[in-house]
Scaffold this motif. Structure first.
Motif, PDB file in Angstrom:
ATOM      1  N   LYS A   1       0.816  -1.205   0.000  1.00 45.98           N
ATOM      2  CA  LYS A   1       0.000   0.000   0.000  1.00 45.98           C
ATOM      3  C   LYS A   1       0.856   1.263   0.000  1.00 45.98           C
ATOM      4  O   LYS A   1       0.558   2.212  -0.728  1.00 45.98           O
ATOM      5  CB  LYS A   1      -0.939  -0.010   1.210  1.00 45.98           C
ATOM      6  CG  LYS A   1      -1.889   1.182   1.277  1.00 45.98           C
ATOM      7  CD  LYS A   1      -2.980   0.967   2.302  1.00 45.98           C
ATOM      8  CE  LYS A   1      -2.447   1.026   3.715  1.00 45.98           C
ATOM      9  NZ  LYS A   1      -2.024   2.424   4.078  1.00 45.98           N
TER      10      LYS A   1
ATOM     11  N   LEU B   1       2.126   1.937  -3.402  1.00 44.55           N
ATOM     12  CA  LEU B   1       1.071   2.471  -4.262  1.00 44.55           C
ATOM     13  C   LEU B   1       0.820   3.945  -3.960  1.00 44.55           C
ATOM     14  O   LEU B   1       0.551   4.737  -4.873  1.00 44.55           O
ATOM     15  CB  LEU B   1      -0.211   1.662  -4.091  1.00 44.55           C
ATOM     16  CG  LEU B   1      -0.140   0.203  -4.540  1.00 44.55           C
ATOM     17  CD1 LEU B   1      -1.397  -0.546  -4.114  1.00 44.55           C
ATOM     18  CD2 LEU B   1       0.041   0.111  -6.046  1.00 44.55           C
TER      19      LEU B   1
ATOM     20  N   ASP C   1       1.326   6.845  -6.562  1.00 47.11           N
ATOM     21  CA  ASP C   1       0.231   7.760  -6.886  1.00 47.11           C
ATOM     22  C   ASP C   1       0.748   9.187  -6.990  1.00 47.11           C
ATOM     23  O   ASP C   1       0.352   9.942  -7.888  1.00 47.11           O
ATOM     24  CB  ASP C   1      -0.857   7.647  -5.815  1.00 47.11           C
ATOM     25  CG  ASP C   1      -2.132   8.373  -6.208  1.00 47.11           C
ATOM     26  OD1 ASP C   1      -2.534   8.289  -7.386  1.00 47.11           O
ATOM     27  OD2 ASP C   1      -2.739   9.036  -5.345  1.00 47.11           O
TER      28      ASP C   1
ATOM     29  N   HIS D   1      -2.668   4.643  -9.703  1.00 51.92           N
ATOM     30  CA  HIS D   1      -3.946   4.068 -10.109  1.00 51.92           C
ATOM     31  C   HIS D   1      -3.777   3.085 -11.263  1.00 51.92           C
ATOM     32  O   HIS D   1      -4.514   2.090 -11.343  1.00 51.92           O
ATOM     33  CB  HIS D   1      -4.930   5.179 -10.463  1.00 51.92           C
ATOM     34  CG  HIS D   1      -5.462   5.897  -9.258  1.00 51.92           C
ATOM     35  ND1 HIS D   1      -6.441   5.369  -8.445  1.00 51.92           N
ATOM     36  CD2 HIS D   1      -5.115   7.077  -8.695  1.00 51.92           C
ATOM     37  CE1 HIS D   1      -6.691   6.200  -7.454  1.00 51.92           C
ATOM     38  NE2 HIS D   1      -5.887   7.243  -7.575  1.00 51.92           N
TER      39      HIS D   1
ATOM     40  N   ALA E   1      -2.780  -0.062  -9.512  1.00 54.57           N
ATOM     41  CA  ALA E   1      -3.885  -0.671  -8.761  1.00 54.57           C
ATOM     42  C   ALA E   1      -4.945  -1.240  -9.691  1.00 54.57           C
ATOM     43  O   ALA E   1      -5.516  -2.303  -9.416  1.00 54.57           O
ATOM     44  CB  ALA E   1      -4.495   0.365  -7.822  1.00 54.57           C
TER      45      ALA E   1
ATOM     46  N   GLU F   1      -5.575  -7.259  -6.554  1.00 56.18           N
ATOM     47  CA  GLU F   1      -5.608  -6.794  -5.169  1.00 56.18           C
ATOM     48  C   GLU F   1      -5.742  -7.966  -4.204  1.00 56.18           C
ATOM     49  O   GLU F   1      -6.463  -8.924  -4.480  1.00 56.18           O
ATOM     50  CB  GLU F   1      -6.800  -5.853  -4.955  1.00 56.18           C
ATOM     51  CG  GLU F   1      -6.731  -4.562  -5.734  1.00 56.18           C
ATOM     52  CD  GLU F   1      -7.860  -3.618  -5.350  1.00 56.18           C
ATOM     53  OE1 GLU F   1      -8.607  -3.949  -4.385  1.00 56.18           O
ATOM     54  OE2 GLU F   1      -8.001  -2.568  -5.992  1.00 56.18           O
TER      55      GLU F   1
ATOM     56  N   PHE G   1      -5.920   2.564  -1.207  1.00 49.19           N
ATOM     57  CA  PHE G   1      -5.305   1.411  -1.847  1.00 49.19           C
ATOM     58  C   PHE G   1      -5.359   0.193  -0.933  1.00 49.19           C
ATOM     59  O   PHE G   1      -5.409   0.324   0.287  1.00 49.19           O
ATOM     60  CB  PHE G   1      -3.854   1.729  -2.222  1.00 49.19           C
ATOM     61  CG  PHE G   1      -3.711   2.798  -3.259  1.00 49.19           C
ATOM     62  CD1 PHE G   1      -4.031   2.547  -4.583  1.00 49.19           C
ATOM     63  CD2 PHE G   1      -3.266   4.073  -2.910  1.00 49.19           C
ATOM     64  CE1 PHE G   1      -3.906   3.537  -5.552  1.00 49.19           C
ATOM     65  CE2 PHE G   1      -3.139   5.072  -3.858  1.00 49.19           C
ATOM     66  CZ  PHE G   1      -3.464   4.800  -5.194  1.00 49.19           C
TER      67      PHE G   1
END
Length: 535
Positions: A71, A74, A78, A84, A87, A92, A118
């Motif tokens: 996370k 991510l 981002d 994104h 993701a 996931e 996330f």
């Protein structure tokens, strides 16, 4: 075979620097166009710092390589413009399951808490991430950002001249010399730059090997992390299963120490092992096979004059816990804002020494966790094995035993406790998770999420408190973000605790520099000076 491996994304083209006399000099050169190198370059370009990326390749890495992205990674991605995309493409997962023999002993949820943008992890092949990052470079170039990529540019020599570093770069048209004020070496675990400079790792190499296989198959296993101790299809060893996009599954099988690596990678030896695991009825194709040896090592320091190491070139861990690529992205997240302050003349070069201290501590934390995982997975004595097996048996029915099971303590962001950039915590009753040195947890707001609003600069975050619109100190501008907890329960839980109001100074890498129960101008001005190395 996935065609993405065959497409040059940054093909070689002759550059004017190759004919420059004296050699051209750049602000920053990044060597290595993997996820860590590209992340560093994008972060610099987004900050307005000119950067050149050199790589001896011209396309994405072959094979999925790193696949588990946490996370925090991510969230960093981002801010760089690719979170994104990662993701949306990635698989996931929050849930993991632990098996002993042929039975499941327990499962766990890595993110039982709501209110995060996330998931705990996504599984995504490294080649996709590299493609997204290159696309982001192209988008920045179209916007006029000062970022350049040169494929088939292999660095063969580095020398530090005090106020710059000189590089010898080999190309299809011959060698040329390039100079740079700062060199960031992201050239991987086998780092040629590290070898050229006569530097090495310290740490442990474990006497064990794992087979990695990327398998294309149509299977109905859930999107979870499955780890087996002593499975019937790999007796006395361990195994790991992860789902990736495009019907690709990652399978890791422990092989032991005394093996013929080249022989073990041959399809005629790999396929029977996979059939024993999956069953004869499951149809699959091999996409990529490799063998890795457990290593938990790092350089003694990451900064050497004008040359700074990040990612696998600086440290290596065994893969249990997904701490390799994830820690590499945290390296660049820590480094780039400090380097920009130095380049802008707003901080002394000594600020870069805190990259060493903060990320060395993070590397040691990762090495400690990975070493413990490896010792639990591969007991070195009969007594250790008896203890491990007893813990696994107990964990099936008794919750107290589950924290003792170590199939890989999964990657979490580092907390820079004790960093000299932190100022005293002055928020009585404040949550431990947001103490000075900690990364900011995300929170859902009326419009989007907190971390997206923090951005990549110094921020004064106020919660139920009066603060100025911003302030400037020592040449650095701090913006303000004022929030209330009237409709944001998660904000109160994560940032107030037992307090009723709070003011935080947040670093550009979204770690907490200090916090108080009110705005006190002298404290926050001093805290900013401290955070940029001037106190």
């Amino acid at each position: 075979m996935n065609k993405i491996f065959e497409v040059p994304l940054y093909p070689y083209a002759r550059h004017a620097d190759q004919d420059a006399h004296p050699p051209a000099r750049h602000k920053v050169v990044v060597v290595g166009a993997g996820p860590v190198g590209l992340a560093a370059a994008i972060d610099l370009a987004q900050s307005g710092v000119p950067v050149v990326v050199l790589d001896d390749n011209d396309k994405v890495s072959f094979g999925s390589r790193a696949i588990c992205f946490a996370k925090r990674t991510l969230e960093i991605a981002d801010r760089l413009g690719v979170g994104h995309a990662m993701a949306n493409k990635g698989e996931e997962w929050n849930v993991g399951k632990v098996f002993f023999g042929d039975r499941k002993v327990y499962d766990f949820n890595l993110l039982p808490e709501d209110g995060h943008q996330f998931p705990a992890f996504v599984n995504l092949q490294q080649y996709y991430i590299e493609e997204y990052l290159v696309d982001r470079v192209r988008a920045l170039q179209a916007e006029g950002a000062p970022i350049e990529m040169r494929g088939k540019n292999r660095v063969t020599n580095v020398s530090d001249h005090g106020d710059y570093a000189a590089l010898t770069v080999e190309t299809p048209d011959g060698a040329y010399t390039l100079e740079t004020e700062w060199l960031i070496a992201c050239d991987g675990a086998g780092s040629p730059i590290r070898a050229q400079m006569g530097l090495d790792f310290v740490g442990r190499v474990f006497e064990d090997n794992f087979l990695i296989a990327d398998v294309v198959m149509d299977a109905d296993f859930p999107t979870e992390r499955w780890f087996w101790f002593d499975p019937p299809f790999n007796k006395g060893q361990s195994a790991l299963l992860h789902k990736q996009p495009d019907g690709v599954w990652r399978i890791d099988l422990q092989l032991g120490w005394d093996i013929d690596k080249e022989a073990e990678k041959k399809p005629e030896n790999v396929i029977p092992r996979l059939k024993a695991m999956l069953g004869d009825d499951v149809q699959f194709e091999l996409e990529w096979v490799s063998i890795y040896t457990f290593q938990c090592r790092r350089m003694e320091k990451f900064r050497h004059g004008r040359v700074i190491f990040a990612g696998d070139s600086a440290h290596q861990v065994s893969p249990f816990g997904a701490r390799g690529a994830n820690s590499g992205l945290q390296d660049t997240d820590n480094l780039i804002w400090k380097l920009k302050l130095v380049l802008d003349g707003d901080a002394d070069q000594s600020l870069l020494d805190t990259y060493d201290t903060e990320r060395l501590a993070a590397a040691d934390e990762n090495i400690l966790n990975s070493s413990r995982s490896t010792d639990f997975i591969t007991p070195k004595s009969e007594m250790s094995r008896i203890f491990r097996d007893a813990v696994l048996d107990l964990s099936e029915h008794h919750g107290f035993a589950r924290p003792l099971v170590n199939s890989g303590r999964l990657s979490v962001p580092s907390v820079y406790d004790g960093s000299r950039l932190n100022s005293a915590d002055q928020l009585p009753g404040g949550p431990a998770r947001t103490r000075p040195g900690a990364p900011c947890p995300d929170v859902p707001l009326d419009a989007g999420y907190l971390l997206a609003q923090l951005g990549g600069g110094f921020t004064l975050l106020s919660i139920n408190a009066e603060v100025p619109d911003g302030f400037e100190e020592a040449g650095v501008t701090v913006s303000s973000l004022a929030l209330t907890t009237e409709t944001h329960t998660a904000l109160a839980e994560r940032y107030l605790g037992d307090a009723t109001c709070a003011v935080y100074l947040i670093r550009p890498d979204q770690h907490v520099a200090t916090r108080m129960d009110r705005f006190d101008a002298p404290h926050f001005r001093a805290a900013l000076r401290r955070a940029i190395g001037k106190e």
